[in-house]
Design an enzyme around this catalytic site. Structure first.
Site, mmCIF file in Angstrom:
data_model
loop_
_atom_site.group_PDB
_atom_site.id
_atom_site.type_symbol
_atom_site.label_atom_id
_atom_site.label_comp_id
_atom_site.label_asym_id
_atom_site.label_seq_id
_atom_site.Cartn_x
_atom_site.Cartn_y
_atom_site.Cartn_z
ATOM 1 C CB SER A 269 -0.947 0.015 1.207
ATOM 2 O OG SER A 269 -0.237 0.045 2.420
ATOM 3 C CE LYS A 314 -2.775 1.737 5.345
ATOM 4 N NZ LYS A 314 -2.515 1.160 4.009
#
Length: 376
Positions: A269, A314
């Protein structure tokens, strides 16, 4: 005559020589007993909460890293073979921290904290970690995905900057049920499609963009030193484009040597932020312009930004570490809506080029019109 003699020092006090009577011991009341037992039980329960594992996986905001920064005095992105340039801003990749996997069980306390925290997610362990999976297997997969992510980011960034990145297109296998199954073999090398040379991966992608799913294409491959022509009926991708039904393991000949120095982080990611960092390092413009920009997203060699897991955690980690902007994959936007921390602005991106333009606009103070995750 006898002289009288006196003795120096204090005169003994007969009363002082007598022992003081012992103090009476305090009486133990029922209330004191109950309090002591309560403290003992509480301590025991606390120990249980910390030690006893729970059958859940807990994910929380993890650390962030500035890809334009340094690791122990070494640039996180190191380049040889090209001129590099300094930056005043920060481009922060984001991560999640998790417990519940093999070797890292979630305690009852971890689980309780996850349930009451708005920035954590608690799921049954088997939904996150297959029962037969070992920690070594997880670590190996994460490492492989990170290495692939770095390579893809490098190729995409160099291509975005106008470099030619030659590649040998090696077949790693075929898709079951596709037109290529039984016709192409592992280790075949694609050299042409319909007579057009395939010097790099981008040329293959561009050639397929002109093909209608269901059409037959002629692939020229090198197999055991011999050139062969193979007619393959194309299939359809999820986005409606054509595919030839093979897994490609491209072997790139990079014109610039890029090394990404990062440990303790796995998975794919960080690809988008790696690619943006490479672009920033190799261009004289100060794209970020002093801003702190975080983000996430996978990156393929064509420059497409892909969705990731843990986007909400996140976002929290980015805001916690000082970011005011966040670049999110467009396919994650539905998860972002109504979960953006105060003080953080989220920009939706689908390609590396869009992400690069967003960074430039943010650094220049002209980001008001950038697309945001405002609708599912």
């Amino acid at each position: 005559m006898l002289d009288d003699h006196t003795q120096d020092g204090p005169v003994p006090d007969p009363a002082a020589s007598q022992a003081d009577p012992p103090e009476e011991a305090p009486r133990v009341t029922p209330r004191a007993v109950i309090l002591s037992l309560g403290m003992l039980v509480t301590s025991a329960l606390a120990a249980v909460l910390v030690v006893v594992p729970a059958p859940y996986a807990v994910t929380s905001p993890g650390p962030t890293r500035d890809v334009l920064g340094e690791v122990d005095g070494t640039p996180l992105i190191a380049v040889e073979g090209a001129t590099t340039y300094p930056s005043t801003g920060e481009l922060r990749l984001t991560t999640i921290s998790s417990t519940g996997g093999p070797g890292y069980p979630s305690s009852v306390l971890d689980t309780l904290r996850g349930w009451v925290s708005s920035s954590s997610v608690v799921l049954p362990r088997e939904q996150v970690y297959p029962p037969a999976t070992t920690q070594d297997e997880i670590d190996e997969t994460n490492t492989e995905e990170m290495v692939s992510s770095q390579e893809n980011a490098t190729v995409a960034a160099l291509t975005e900057l106008g470099y030619e990145v030659p590649a040998t297109l090696v077949v790693a296998g075929t898709v079951e049920g596709s037109g290529a199954e039984g016709l192409l073999e592992e280790a075949d090398v694609l050299t042409q499609m319909d007579g057009v040379d395939l010097p790099d991966y981008q040329t293959l992608i561009g050639a397929l963009a002109d093909v209608t799913p269901g059409d037959t294409v002629t692939l020229t491959v090198q197999r055991e030193g011999q050139a062969r022509d193979v007619d393959v009926v194309t299939g359809e991708r999820e986005d409606g484009g054509a595919q030839i039904g093979v897994f490609i393991d491209p072997q790139f000949d990079l014109p610039v040597d890029v090394t990404i120095n990062i440990d303790g982080i796995g998975g794919p990611s960080a690809g988008t932020m790696f690619a943006l960092g490479i672009v920033d390092v190799l261009t004289p413009e100060d794209e970020a312009g002093g801003e702190v920009i975080a983000g996430t997203g996978t990156m393929d060699v064509s420059g497409a930004v892909g969705p990731i897991g843990g986007i909400r955690q996140k976002l929290v980690g980015a805001q916690r570490d000082g970011a005011e902007w966040f670049l999110a994959p467009a396919d994650n936007c539905a998860e972002v809506v109504d979960h953006v921390p105060d003080g953080l602005r989220v920009v939706s991106v689908s390609t590396l080029h869009e992400a690069r333009e967003a960074v430039v606009a943010i650094g220049a103070g002209t980001a008001d019109d950038l697309p945001t995750c405002t609708a599912g």
